[in-house]
Write a protein that holds these residues in place. Structure first.
Motif, short mmCIF file in Angstrom:
data_model
loop_
_atom_site.label_atom_id
_atom_site.label_comp_id
_atom_site.label_asym_id
_atom_site.label_seq_id
_atom_site.Cartn_x
_atom_site.Cartn_y
_atom_site.Cartn_z
N VAL A 47 1.16 -1.37 -0.04
CA VAL A 47 0.11 -0.10 -0.20
C VAL A 47 1.11 1.04 0.11
O VAL A 47 1.72 1.48 0.67
CB VAL A 47 -1.26 -0.04 1.14
N ALA B 159 0.95 4.58 0.83
CA ALA B 159 0.16 5.52 2.06
C ALA B 159 0.39 6.75 1.67
O ALA B 159 -0.08 7.96 2.17
CB ALA B 159 0.33 5.43 2.77
N ILE C 117 3.98 -1.09 3.73
CA ILE C 117 4.14 1.06 3.29
C ILE C 117 4.84 1.83 3.11
O ILE C 117 5.57 1.27 3.49
CB ILE C 117 2.98 0.43 4.96
N VAL D 145 1.85 8.17 5.77
CA VAL D 145 0.92 8.34 6.00
C VAL D 145 -0.36 9.68 6.04
O VAL D 145 0.24 10.07 7.27
CB VAL D 145 -0.11 7.06 7.27
N SER E 240 -4.99 7.01 5.09
CA SER E 240 -4.76 6.15 6.91
C SER E 240 -5.60 5.13 6.31
O SER E 240 -5.85 4.06 7.34
CB SER E 240 -4.99 7.43 7.82
N VAL F 86 -5.37 2.32 4.81
CA VAL F 86 -4.16 1.42 5.11
C VAL F 86 -4.86 0.39 6.65
O VAL F 86 -4.24 -0.55 6.57
CB VAL F 86 -3.01 2.19 6.04
N THR F 87 -5.04 0.93 6.93
CA THR F 87 -5.90 0.06 8.01
C THR F 87 -7.36 -0.94 8.02
O THR F 87 -7.60 -1.66 8.32
CB THR F 87 -6.63 0.88 9.06
N THR G 145 -6.92 -1.99 4.95
CA THR G 145 -6.16 -3.37 4.46
C THR G 145 -5.84 -4.32 5.75
O THR G 145 -5.79 -5.51 5.52
CB THR G 145 -5.26 -3.38 3.83
N ALA H 286 3.83 5.44 9.09
CA ALA H 286 2.70 3.67 9.80
C ALA H 286 2.25 3.69 11.20
O ALA H 286 1.65 3.36 11.18
CB ALA H 286 3.43 3.09 8.82
#
Length: 167
Positions: free
Chosen positions: A30, A32, A71, A75, A80, A83-84, A86, A119
């Motif tokens: 990812v 970010a 990552i 971020v 954000s 990311v969370t 995923t 991250a």
């Protein structure tokens, strides 16, 4: 990287992935909020000596099939949630790796209005790989170290005995 180092990393990673996970290592990447430098290093790692697949690493699009969330970039407020989400979609055991100075602590962009930082500000991170950008060899060596350090095999099983800290 020289030929001997590449061969050594390939052997260690293949052994650790198959022994510890029972299969190759699946990585979901990812971005970010990156400048693109770490992605170039990741592409270099993919191209290094016939690709990441030779090392037992596959890049996957589906987080449900991933063992590692990799990552890159700072971020940002807009990324954000991606990311969370995923990480939440990944099944245990799972690992999170922050690659590059920006993903580690925000890099040169920390303090910017739309930058949350590294991250670790939004998800627990198992491995930090510093560098701006880190070399392809450093990325591969980091993944090897992560597997060797955290995924001890279960007696009589090919699956990991690691206790999932992100559940």
């Amino acid at each position: 990287m020289d030929e001997a180092a590449v061969s050594s990393l390939a052997a260690r990673l293949a052994d650790a992935g198959i022994t510890r996970l029972g299969r190759s290592l699946a990585v979901r990447h990812v971005d970010a909020g990156s400048c693109g430098g770490c992605e170039i290093s990741l592409a270099g790692a993919a191209a290094l000596r016939a690709g990441l697949i030779r090392y037992g690493i596959t890049l996957v699009d589906d987080p449900r099939a991933a063992d590692v969330l990799l990552i890159t970039g700072v971020v940002t407020t807009t990324m954000s949630d991606a990311v969370t989400r995923t990480l939440a979609a990944m099944a245990p055991p799972r690992f999170v790796v922050a690659v590059g100075d920006c993903a580690v602590d925000g890099g040169v962009f920390k303090g910017a209005p739309t930058v949350l930082g590294g991250a670790e500000r939004i998800v627990p991170v198992d491995l930090l790989i510093a560098g701006c950008p880190p070399s392809p060899g450093r990325i591969i060596a980091g993944l090897v170290a992560l597997l060797e350090a955290n995924a001890a095999p279960v007696a009589g099983s090919r699956r990991s005995s690691r206790i999932e800290p992100h559940a």
